[in-house]
Design a protein around this motif. Structure first.
Motif, PDB file in Angstrom:
ATOM      1  N   PHE A 117      21.019  75.618  68.775  1.00 18.17           N
ATOM      2  CA  PHE A 117      19.980  75.914  69.287  1.00 18.17           C
ATOM      3  C   PHE A 117      20.387  77.014  69.459  1.00 18.17           C
ATOM      4  CE2 PHE A 117      18.553  71.956  69.463  1.00 18.17           C
ATOM      5  CZ  PHE A 117      17.027  71.818  68.826  1.00 18.17           C
ATOM      6  N   SER A 118      20.192  77.997  68.579  1.00 17.93           N
ATOM      7  CA  SER A 118      20.277  79.486  69.450  1.00 17.93           C
ATOM      8  C   SER A 118      19.753  80.073  70.745  1.00 17.93           C
ATOM      9  CB  SER A 118      19.959  80.651  68.571  1.00 17.93           C
ATOM     10  OG  SER A 118      18.382  80.822  68.909  1.00 17.93           O
ATOM     11  N   SER A 119      18.735  79.092  71.299  1.00 17.75           N
ATOM     12  CA  SER A 119      18.437  79.420  73.007  1.00 17.75           C
ATOM     13  C   SER A 119      18.000  77.952  72.948  1.00 17.75           C
ATOM     14  CB  SER A 119      17.243  80.679  72.647  1.00 17.75           C
ATOM     15  OG  SER A 119      16.210  80.758  72.525  1.00 17.75           O
ATOM     16  N   ASP A 120      17.415  78.068  74.312  1.00 14.22           N
ATOM     17  CA  ASP A 120      16.845  77.120  75.132  1.00 14.22           C
ATOM     18  C   ASP A 120      15.406  76.845  74.604  1.00 14.22           C
ATOM     19  OD1 ASP A 120      19.016  75.826  76.417  1.00 14.22           O
ATOM     20  OD2 ASP A 120      18.834  77.176  78.286  1.00 14.22           O
ATOM     21  N   VAL A 121      15.336  78.072  74.469  1.00 13.14           N
ATOM     22  CA  VAL A 121      13.981  78.676  74.515  1.00 13.14           C
ATOM     23  C   VAL A 121      13.348  77.594  72.833  1.00 13.14           C
ATOM     24  CG1 VAL A 121      12.177  80.132  73.326  1.00 13.14           C
ATOM     25  CG2 VAL A 121      13.625  80.634  75.400  1.00 13.14           C
TER      26      VAL A 121
END
Length: 549
Positions: A407-411
């Motif tokens: 994923f590009s970010s945890d969000v």
């Protein structure tokens, strides 16, 4: 000789006619009234009534009030118990004396009565077992039947009075005043309170991450507040807030499939999913017409996700708009756990994001009950910085397949894993609002509420007093009836006196039929069952129990 005749007449004359004899002192008259009339019993009945009335007055005064601050040696229960005992003993003594007098009324009738009935009346005046025996013997044929009922029922006096007072708990306002944060202004500031020209303050970043990563979507309980008692409430209040609205745009999703298997899902001018496995793609967009009228002063974005790209039926597309608003809240703390609910919200769609102008939100007075000259506003620096940060944070992608996950970010991972994306965005808006309200804007101050504490109070169950009151009334009527019957039959007031029996029972012949004396109690009882007598007045002997031949 004349003197002797006068003495005899005095002995046979009712008390009220002789009590006023010349030369009698006040003390002698009082003693005579107590011994020869009903003064003592009337005092006892009056005392019983007064004690019950005092109980009612005390209970009326303290019903529904907190426990009285009396000396430690006294409690309201002990006072009620003391008065109840006085009332019970007084009415019992009066009723017992009246039952004893009834035996003379019993023998005053024209029909001779068994001599054994003397013992029945005597036992009935002493306690409930004797009264029960008298009840079965009389079977409502005499006034004494009511007296026997009173003697039996008076034993239930205390249990009923004890049920009158109960103690309950209730919540009452505490002297401590609880507070819950609210805000009229949002301006990004550092920990030192200095303005941040182009950055989002750390407290807001924390609010964003907390809202996204809160798997229970429970940001409502995270609002800053003080409540010393653990139970507090606030009247509805308004605060600057962040609101959200999401719409389902899954109908806009298009697909590309080959040989019945889809390998591409996309939204025109929006995010795209390609390949296999589960994926999410999120970007800032402007797709749904339902959101066109809402100024996205914080963020507008679309998330397209599918747990299995090859199955387009499982795809979900959500477009959300987040914007500044005025929220009306209801808040409370119960058992130390805070809860707040957004009752309504108001937005100003003309307040557009601008790099030079603050966003001003002035709700109508019918919506907000907040007083103050400072308008609800968001500084342009804080608004631009937050919009930029949110746009960057909610743009990304990721997925899971047989090779692993990325994923590009945890969000993005949090949005992919949530089961209700709309609810998660609402939780995000609440968490961000908590951050805005938690800042000290030096304008609005907190909302003040009421702290509740538990208080024990006295509750009176009045219905339980019906039995004691009815019993006292019945006993008083019985006593009055005996007094009137005694006067009507023109006999003296002897009550429970055994001396009267010695003086006026001398004509009874109680030896056995063969002339031998009767000594044993069982033999006397058997003999008394066969002897009948009446109470009569004759000259020159006066009153006597006359044995029926």
């Amino acid at each position: 000789m004349a003197a002797n005749t006068e003495d005899n007449n005095n002995e046979r004359t009712p008390l009220l006619k002789s009590a006023s004899s010349q030369g009698a002192s006040l003390t002698q008259n009082a003693a005579s009234l107590l011994a020869n009339w009903w003064l003592w019993e009337l005092i006892e009945a009056f005392t019983s009534i007064i004690a019950l009335v005092v109980i009612v007055i005390i209970l009326f005064i303290y019903d529904g009030s907190s426990l009285p601050d009396w000396p430690s040696v006294f409690t309201i229960n002990s006072v009620i118990s003391f008065l109840s005992t006085i009332s019970k003993l007084s009415i019992m003594a009066a009723a017992s004396a009246a039952v004893s007098q009834c035996k003379w009324l019993w023998y005053r009738q024209a029909e001779p009565r068994r001599l054994q009935d003397l013992q029945l009346f005597d036992d009935a005046s002493r306690g409930p077992w004797g009264a029960v025996q008298l009840l079965f013997s009389l079977r409502a044929r005499h006034l004494a039947f009511i007296g026997a009922i009173v003697v039996v029922l008076v034993n239930f006096f205390d249990p009923f009075v004890q049920q009158v007072v109960s103690y309950r708990s209730r919540s009452v306002p505490s002297a401590n005043v609880p507070e819950i944060v609210k805000s009229r202004v949002y301006a990004a500031r550092s920990n030192e309170g200095l303005p941040l020209p182009s950055l989002v303050d750390l407290s807001m970043k924390a609010g964003i991450y907390n809202g996204v990563f809160d798997i229970k979507d429970n940001a409502d309980s995270g609002v800053s507040h003080t409540c010393s008692t653990g139970d507090c409430s606030w009247q509805d209040f308004s605060s600057l807030a962040i609101c959200s609205r999401c719409v389902d745009i899954t109908s806009h999703v298009e697909k590309k499939c080959t040989d019945g298997k889809c390998h591409l899902l996309y939204i025109p001018n929006g995010p795209t999913l390609s390949g296999l496995g589960g994926q999410i793609n999120s970007s800032t967009t402007n797709i749904s017409s339902e959101l066109q009228g809402i100024e996205p002063s914080v963020l507008r974005f679309t998330s397209l996700l599918s747990k299995k790209v090859s199955d387009p039926e499982g795809a979900l597309a959500i477009e959300c708009s987040m914007f500044y608003c005025i929220g009306k809240y209801a808040a409370s703390v119960t058992g130390g756990i805070a809860e707040q609910h957004l009752l309504a919200s108001w937005r100003n769609d003309s307040a557009r994001l601008d790099t030079k102008t603050d966003l001003i939100l002035n709700p109508p007075t019918s919506f907000s009950n907040e007083s103050g000259t400072e308008p609800f506003r968001v500084t342009h620096l804080a608004a631009v910085a937050l919009n930029s940060f949110m746009s960057e944070t909610f743009t990304g992608s990721g997925g899971i397949n047989n090779s692993g996950s990325a994923f590009s970010s945890d969000v993005m991972q949090a949005l992919y894993d949530t089961s209700n994306l709309t609810r998660r965005i609402e939780n995000l808006a609440t968490s961000m609002t908590n951050s805005i309200r938690g800042q000290d804007d030096n304008v609005s101050g907190p909302a003040y509420g009421t702290a509740w504490t538990s208080e024990t109070y006295l509750h009176v169950r009045w219905a339980w007093l019906a039995f004691p009151a009815t019993l006292i009334l019945l006993a008083s009527c019985f006593l009055l009836g005996v007094i009137l019957e005694t006067s009507y039959r023109d006999i003296l007031v002897w009550k429970s006196s055994n001396i009267a029996l010695l003086f006026h029972g001398r004509s009874l012949r109680l030896s056995s039929r063969n002339g031998y004396p009767v000594n044993k109690l069982s033999a006397m009882t058997a003999r008394a069952n066969n002897v009948k007598a009446r109470l009569v007045e004759s000259d020159p002997d006066g009153w006597k129990l006359d044995q029926d031949e």
